[in-house]
Design a protein around this motif. Structure first.
Motif, PDB file in Angstrom:
ATOM      1  N   CYS A  37       0.828  -1.211   0.000  1.00 14.90           N
ATOM      2  CA  CYS A  37       0.000   0.000   0.000  1.00 14.90           C
ATOM      3  C   CYS A  37       0.861   1.259   0.000  1.00 14.90           C
ATOM      4  O   CYS A  37       0.588   2.201  -0.733  1.00 14.90           O
ATOM      5  CB  CYS A  37      -0.915  -0.013   1.228  1.00 14.90           C
ATOM      6  SG  CYS A  37      -1.871   1.500   1.490  1.00 14.90           S
ATOM      7  N   ASP A  57       5.444  -7.083   2.529  1.00 17.05           N
ATOM      8  CA  ASP A  57       4.396  -7.028   3.544  1.00 17.05           C
ATOM      9  C   ASP A  57       4.811  -7.964   4.679  1.00 17.05           C
ATOM     10  O   ASP A  57       4.937  -9.180   4.480  1.00 17.05           O
ATOM     11  CB  ASP A  57       3.044  -7.494   2.976  1.00 17.05           C
ATOM     12  CG  ASP A  57       2.401  -6.472   2.059  1.00 17.05           C
ATOM     13  OD1 ASP A  57       2.927  -5.348   1.950  1.00 17.05           O
ATOM     14  OD2 ASP A  57       1.361  -6.802   1.454  1.00 17.05           O
ATOM     15  N   SER A  61       0.371  -8.516   8.071  1.00 19.73           N
ATOM     16  CA  SER A  61      -0.016  -7.273   7.403  1.00 19.73           C
ATOM     17  C   SER A  61      -0.222  -7.478   5.913  1.00 19.73           C
ATOM     18  O   SER A  61       0.310  -8.422   5.326  1.00 19.73           O
ATOM     19  CB  SER A  61       1.075  -6.208   7.601  1.00 19.73           C
ATOM     20  OG  SER A  61       1.329  -5.974   8.958  1.00 19.73           O
ATOM     21  N   ALA A 167      -8.025   1.522   6.186  1.00 19.18           N
ATOM     22  CA  ALA A 167      -8.146   0.299   5.390  1.00 19.18           C
ATOM     23  C   ALA A 167      -6.963  -0.617   5.601  1.00 19.18           C
ATOM     24  O   ALA A 167      -7.105  -1.845   5.686  1.00 19.18           O
ATOM     25  CB  ALA A 167      -8.299   0.654   3.916  1.00 19.18           C
ATOM     26  N   SER A 168      -5.764  -0.039   5.693  1.00 12.95           N
ATOM     27  CA  SER A 168      -4.559  -0.834   5.898  1.00 12.95           C
ATOM     28  C   SER A 168      -4.559  -1.492   7.268  1.00 12.95           C
ATOM     29  O   SER A 168      -4.244  -2.673   7.416  1.00 12.95           O
ATOM     30  CB  SER A 168      -3.321   0.061   5.729  1.00 12.95           C
ATOM     31  OG  SER A 168      -2.139  -0.688   5.796  1.00 12.95           O
ATOM     32  N   ARG A 171      -6.923  -4.400   7.539  1.00 13.23           N
ATOM     33  CA  ARG A 171      -6.411  -5.585   6.868  1.00 13.23           C
ATOM     34  C   ARG A 171      -5.400  -6.336   7.744  1.00 13.23           C
ATOM     35  O   ARG A 171      -5.153  -7.528   7.535  1.00 13.23           O
ATOM     36  CB  ARG A 171      -5.752  -5.153   5.547  1.00 13.23           C
ATOM     37  CG  ARG A 171      -5.057  -6.248   4.754  1.00 13.23           C
ATOM     38  CD  ARG A 171      -6.014  -7.173   4.061  1.00 13.23           C
ATOM     39  NE  ARG A 171      -5.289  -8.244   3.390  1.00 13.23           N
ATOM     40  CZ  ARG A 171      -5.862  -9.315   2.848  1.00 13.23           C
ATOM     41  NH1 ARG A 171      -7.187  -9.436   2.902  1.00 13.23           N
ATOM     42  NH2 ARG A 171      -5.148 -10.239   2.252  1.00 13.23           N
ATOM     43  N   SER A 172      -4.822  -5.657   8.727  1.00 13.02           N
ATOM     44  CA  SER A 172      -3.801  -6.255   9.580  1.00 13.02           C
ATOM     45  C   SER A 172      -4.441  -7.126  10.656  1.00 13.02           C
ATOM     46  O   SER A 172      -5.527  -6.828  11.157  1.00 13.02           O
ATOM     47  CB  SER A 172      -2.963  -5.164  10.255  1.00 13.02           C
ATOM     48  OG  SER A 172      -2.357  -4.312   9.304  1.00 13.02           O
TER      49      SER A 172
END
Length: 258
Positions: A37, A57, A61, A167-168, A171-172
């Motif tokens: 990202c 990543d 993550s 959003a990041s 996702r984690s």
């Protein structure tokens, strides 16, 4: 995107391997973020275009796996990055890490030994105690953070208009974020600052202009660590000014050794 099964971790890293010349530039993201990202725009900038880059990543993550049994300490992340470098048989690499990823980059740099070319870190965690964000997460017990804490932070970030980071983080894996935050607060022995100052390679610390004055820089220039300022950027340097970050990294990688 490629996949690498980390030995003993119970899961795989996912990473972009961008073809190019010279030593590979390994790029490591911060807490609750992902290189997939944060760094594509940075990597595509003319200042860095044409050199090989690995956008990783970390476990827990982005697109990487989320093994629950993994420790998610800074050293755990660093060992997984070094294991990937080993598997790719890279004789020499440069390393960049931002924020929490800066601590991971420093720990990995110490593990790489003579294979490390240059180290560049953006507003890294250098001392025990963490930052305001990581301290807040570490103070919440893991079970509570997983049950509701991370969701609350994601909602607050969205309400503040910080959609990309929300959003990041969403996702984690929550347990990964909490364990890594706890590791940042606990720090290391020797400290990441001590490791950074003792590494026998060219080193640069990048700061966003809007983060000035930056207390963490004290004493670093005296040990020949270059300080670079990215204009029009705060702590979120890859998002605030990706072209400025790319230029600062490129300049750091091409500067003469002290």
């Amino acid at each position: 995107m490629k996949s690498f099964a980390v030995p003993g971790a119970g899961g795989s890293l996912r990473y972009h391997d961008l073809a190019g010349e010279g030593p590979a530039l390994v790029m490591i993201h911060g807490l609750g973020c992902a290189s997939s990202c944060d760094y594509p725009t940075v990597a595509a900038d003319p200042a860095l275009r044409g050199r090989r880059m690995l956008l990783i990543d970390l476990l827990g993550s982005g697109f990487s796996d989320r093994p629950e049994a993994f420790g998610y300490t800074i050293d755990d992340h660093a060992r997984s990055v070094v294991a990937l470098i080993d598997a790719l048989e890279l004789p020499r690499v440069d390393v960049f890490g931002h924020s929490m990823g800066g601590a991971v980059a420093i720990a990995a740099a110490a593990m790489l030994g003579p294979r490390l070319g240059r180290l560049v870190v953006g507003e890294p965690n250098l001392d025990p105690g963490g930052g305001q964000f990581s301290r807040g997460i570490a103070a919440i017990p893991e079970a509570e953070y997983c049950a509701s804490g991370q969701d609350a932070i994601v909602r607050a970030a969205r309400a503040e208009g910080n959609d990309i980071w929300a959003a990041s983080l969403a996702r984690s894996a929550a347990y990964a974020v909490q364990r890594t935050a706890r590791s940042l607060v606990e720090g290391s022995d020797p400290t990441w600052r001590s490791i950074l100052t003792s590494l026998p390679v060219p080193r640069t610390l990048i700061i966003g202009e809007l983060s000035l004055p930056y207390d963490g820089v004290a004493g670093l220039s005296e040990v020949e660590i270059e300080i670079a300022i990215v204009p029009r950027a705060g702590h979120s340097i890859p998002w605030d000014n990706p072209a400025g970050l790319a230029a600062a990294i490129a300049a750091s990688l091409s500067s003469a050794a002290p």
